[in-house]
Structures are given as structure tokens and as C-alpha cells.
Motif scaffolding. Sequence first.
Motif, PDB file in Angstrom:
ATOM      1  N   ASP A  77      24.131  24.367  32.859  1.00  0.00           N
ATOM      2  CA  ASP A  77      23.723  24.550  34.245  1.00  0.00           C
ATOM      3  C   ASP A  77      24.733  23.896  35.185  1.00  0.00           C
ATOM      4  O   ASP A  77      25.615  23.134  34.773  1.00  0.00           O
ATOM      5  CB  ASP A  77      22.333  23.916  34.406  1.00  0.00           C
ATOM      6  CG  ASP A  77      21.688  24.211  35.738  1.00  0.00           C
ATOM      7  OD1 ASP A  77      22.114  25.175  36.410  1.00  0.00           O
ATOM      8  OD2 ASP A  77      20.742  23.493  36.104  1.00  0.00           O
ATOM      9  N   SER A  78      24.590  24.180  36.479  1.00  0.00           N
ATOM     10  CA  SER A  78      25.396  23.495  37.481  1.00  0.00           C
ATOM     11  C   SER A  78      24.900  22.067  37.658  1.00  0.00           C
ATOM     12  O   SER A  78      23.827  21.698  37.194  1.00  0.00           O
ATOM     13  CB  SER A  78      25.312  24.244  38.813  1.00  0.00           C
ATOM     14  OG  SER A  78      23.973  24.253  39.271  1.00  0.00           O
ATOM     15  N   THR A  96      28.322  29.590  31.529  1.00  0.00           N
ATOM     16  CA  THR A  96      28.044  28.699  32.658  1.00  0.00           C
ATOM     17  C   THR A  96      28.402  29.354  33.979  1.00  0.00           C
ATOM     18  O   THR A  96      29.249  30.250  34.038  1.00  0.00           O
ATOM     19  CB  THR A  96      28.826  27.374  32.508  1.00  0.00           C
ATOM     20  OG1 THR A  96      28.420  26.459  33.535  1.00  0.00           O
ATOM     21  CG2 THR A  96      30.329  27.602  32.598  1.00  0.00           C
ATOM     22  N   SER A 155      28.948  26.983  36.427  1.00  0.00           N
ATOM     23  CA  SER A 155      29.483  25.753  37.011  1.00  0.00           C
ATOM     24  C   SER A 155      31.010  25.802  37.030  1.00  0.00           C
ATOM     25  O   SER A 155      31.649  25.909  35.986  1.00  0.00           O
ATOM     26  CB  SER A 155      29.011  24.536  36.195  1.00  0.00           C
ATOM     27  OG  SER A 155      29.766  23.391  36.527  1.00  0.00           O
ATOM     28  N   LEU A 181      19.951  21.881  31.234  1.00  0.00           N
ATOM     29  CA  LEU A 181      19.467  22.081  32.597  1.00  0.00           C
ATOM     30  C   LEU A 181      19.581  20.793  33.401  1.00  0.00           C
ATOM     31  O   LEU A 181      19.248  19.711  32.909  1.00  0.00           O
ATOM     32  CB  LEU A 181      18.003  22.535  32.539  1.00  0.00           C
ATOM     33  CG  LEU A 181      17.284  22.860  33.840  1.00  0.00           C
ATOM     34  CD1 LEU A 181      17.859  24.124  34.462  1.00  0.00           C
ATOM     35  CD2 LEU A 181      15.781  23.034  33.580  1.00  0.00           C
ATOM     36  N   ALA A 203      18.683  18.797  37.281  1.00  0.00           N
ATOM     37  CA  ALA A 203      17.645  18.797  38.313  1.00  0.00           C
ATOM     38  C   ALA A 203      17.929  17.673  39.304  1.00  0.00           C
ATOM     39  O   ALA A 203      18.625  16.708  38.990  1.00  0.00           O
ATOM     40  CB  ALA A 203      16.262  18.607  37.697  1.00  0.00           C
ATOM     41  N   VAL A 238      14.675  21.022  42.460  1.00  0.00           N
ATOM     42  CA  VAL A 238      15.981  21.007  43.114  1.00  0.00           C
ATOM     43  C   VAL A 238      15.779  20.959  44.622  1.00  0.00           C
ATOM     44  O   VAL A 238      14.666  21.118  45.119  1.00  0.00           O
ATOM     45  CB  VAL A 238      16.828  22.245  42.733  1.00  0.00           C
ATOM     46  CG1 VAL A 238      17.281  22.145  41.288  1.00  0.00           C
ATOM     47  CG2 VAL A 238      16.067  23.534  42.987  1.00  0.00           C
ATOM     48  N   GLU A 250      19.427  27.591  44.627  1.00  0.00           N
ATOM     49  CA  GLU A 250      19.741  27.296  43.234  1.00  0.00           C
ATOM     50  C   GLU A 250      18.795  27.960  42.240  1.00  0.00           C
ATOM     51  O   GLU A 250      19.092  28.053  41.052  1.00  0.00           O
ATOM     52  CB  GLU A 250      19.690  25.777  43.008  1.00  0.00           C
ATOM     53  CG  GLU A 250      20.613  24.973  43.904  1.00  0.00           C
ATOM     54  CD  GLU A 250      20.428  23.483  43.685  1.00  0.00           C
ATOM     55  OE1 GLU A 250      20.664  23.015  42.567  1.00  0.00           O
ATOM     56  OE2 GLU A 250      20.025  22.790  44.644  1.00  0.00           O
ATOM     57  N   LYS A 300      19.061  29.389  37.917  1.00  0.00           N
ATOM     58  CA  LYS A 300      18.361  28.539  36.951  1.00  0.00           C
ATOM     59  C   LYS A 300      17.280  29.331  36.219  1.00  0.00           C
ATOM     60  O   LYS A 300      17.130  29.217  34.999  1.00  0.00           O
ATOM     61  CB  LYS A 300      17.768  27.312  37.646  1.00  0.00           C
ATOM     62  CG  LYS A 300      18.820  26.294  38.096  1.00  0.00           C
ATOM     63  CD  LYS A 300      18.168  25.106  38.763  1.00  0.00           C
ATOM     64  CE  LYS A 300      19.220  24.143  39.304  1.00  0.00           C
ATOM     65  NZ  LYS A 300      19.917  23.410  38.243  1.00  0.00           N
ATOM     66  N   HIS A 301      16.519  30.127  36.941  1.00  0.00           N
ATOM     67  CA  HIS A 301      15.476  30.927  36.309  1.00  0.00           C
ATOM     68  C   HIS A 301      16.071  31.959  35.357  1.00  0.00           C
ATOM     69  O   HIS A 301      15.514  32.228  34.283  1.00  0.00           O
ATOM     70  CB  HIS A 301      14.630  31.617  37.365  1.00  0.00           C
ATOM     71  CG  HIS A 301      13.649  30.707  38.024  1.00  0.00           C
ATOM     72  ND1 HIS A 301      12.912  31.073  39.128  1.00  0.00           N
ATOM     73  CD2 HIS A 301      13.271  29.433  37.732  1.00  0.00           C
ATOM     74  CE1 HIS A 301      12.122  30.070  39.488  1.00  0.00           C
ATOM     75  NE2 HIS A 301      12.327  29.075  38.657  1.00  0.00           N
ATOM     76  N   LEU A 305      16.922  30.112  32.251  1.00  0.00           N
ATOM     77  CA  LEU A 305      15.702  29.761  31.521  1.00  0.00           C
ATOM     78  C   LEU A 305      15.181  30.945  30.713  1.00  0.00           C
ATOM     79  O   LEU A 305      14.708  30.788  29.582  1.00  0.00           O
ATOM     80  CB  LEU A 305      14.625  29.288  32.499  1.00  0.00           C
ATOM     81  CG  LEU A 305      14.770  27.874  33.069  1.00  0.00           C
ATOM     82  CD1 LEU A 305      13.832  27.690  34.249  1.00  0.00           C
ATOM     83  CD2 LEU A 305      14.502  26.823  32.008  1.00  0.00           C
ATOM     84  N   VAL A 333      11.615  24.012  39.860  1.00  0.00           N
ATOM     85  CA  VAL A 333      12.331  24.922  38.962  1.00  0.00           C
ATOM     86  C   VAL A 333      11.408  25.407  37.855  1.00  0.00           C
ATOM     87  O   VAL A 333      11.293  26.598  37.581  1.00  0.00           O
ATOM     88  CB  VAL A 333      13.559  24.234  38.350  1.00  0.00           C
ATOM     89  CG1 VAL A 333      14.268  25.166  37.369  1.00  0.00           C
ATOM     90  CG2 VAL A 333      14.520  23.771  39.428  1.00  0.00           C
TER      91      VAL A 333
END
Length: 260
Positions: A107-108, A129, A131, A179, A181, A191, A196, A200-201, A204, A227
Motif C-alpha cells: 500500500d501507499s 504497488t 506507491s 496495508l 493507515a 485514513v 485514498e 485501498k479497497h 483489499l 478503510v
Amino acid sequence: MSVEAMRYDGAPQRRSHIMAALRRKGFLSVAEISEQLGVSQMTIRRDLRRLAEGGEVVLVHGGVSLPPGGITNPGYASRALSHAGAKLALGAAAARLVQPGDTIGIDSGTTAAEVAHALPEEFAGCVITHSVPVLAHMLSRPRARVIGIGGELLHDNQAMVGFAALDLVKRMRVRLLFLGASAVDERGAYVRSEVELSAKHAFLDIADEVVLLADVSKLAATAPVQVCGFDRIDTLVVDGPLPEKVAAAARRTGTRVLTA
């Protein structure tokens, strides 16, 4: 000035206090500010509206946050220096979960990025990624396959977001998602901005297992946008003891807790 003085005629001092606290935490709830300053929530909402009119804050449900990319919003580089030792330890502990040929998602965020730095030299799997710092680091790791998720650059998080990112992610699968947060409580991970959430979802949804990394400062922080709940977190990697409510939530959902 005392809190009692602020209660009646200290609006400028109240607003200064709010901005100072906001720079430290990134988000404050109306109830939290009201309790700190000993004034009504109605008074705090008036103060927040005044700050929002000046562009100093952004009003969100139940509270206030710093404007994305604003000069008061701590940038990526300064966040990377905050609790840097804890983040290194978390990244190393999380990287030990990775197998040599794994496909993993990173994740970022400054904490999740430490997983990339901690990957063993012999890692020959695949890193997916969005990121930018992770992509930059992986240039020095030619044995690993790296898939960068494109999209629009989110400067504050140094990550790519948007529809282009989502279209690519949803066609993939990762064994482990690492992940990040901004805050963690007994209800899950949070977050600071809805911007964002989509990426992220998407990550996931393609992960066999989700590993959340959080130093102890995140367990005391607040952020406005959830999140996921603990039911989506398979492993929580922390660098200290959990608050009892968070520990109880982890036990209830069967989330494994690893201490770095």
C-alpha cells in the motif's frame, strides 16, 4: 490563557489551539475539541466554520481535518521521519511473512513502504504497488518482478490513484497485502481522506491475506475515513501493547497480532 478564559471571550485563542492540535494529529472531532477547551460543541462548530471560510481547515463529518496538500499538512518526507525507528521495525517484522516467490501488494504510505526496504535480497517474487517510493526502491531489486499501478499522482501520499489504477488492480491477485493507515481503533483502520479509499479497497478485494502495519502512535490517533473493520484484517503488526478495546476486537475477529 486558561481554558476558563477561552470559554467566554477567547475565540482567536481557541482557533489557535485548534490549529496547533490539528497540525499534530491531522484530524480532530468536534467532541474532542469541545472537551479540551471546555466550551460547547456549538461554539466549536462556529470556530471551525470560521477556520474553514479562511481555507485553513476542511470540515468533515463529525470534525475537521487539514486541507490536502496544504502547507500545514505534514508531507510525505516529514511523516517518514516521524517514528522512523518503529516503522523500520514494523517493516522488518512484516517482511518476515513473505515467502521467496510470493506475489505481494504494498500500500501507499511511509510505514508500508518499509516492507519493500526489508524484503530479503533473494526475494524473486512479484510486488504490486501504487506507491511511488516503493517503485523507486524496487529499481534496485532486479530479481523481483514489479508491477506499478498507474493513475493520477496524489502528491501528499506519493501514490497513484483513480480509475486507471482500479481497472488494473481488479484483474490481479496477491497473497499478502501490506496495508497502511493513519489511525487504528477497535472498529478498524482509518485514513485522512476519501481520495485514498478506492485504491485501498481495490487492493483489499484481491488479497488472500491482509497485514495491517501500525506503530503505537496510530493507536492513539484519529482520522475520519474508515478503510475496513477488523474482520478484514488477518494480521496486525505493531510495535507495542494494544489498548484493551483494540486487543478485544482482534480476539473477537481472530486477527493475529505480531509485535515487532
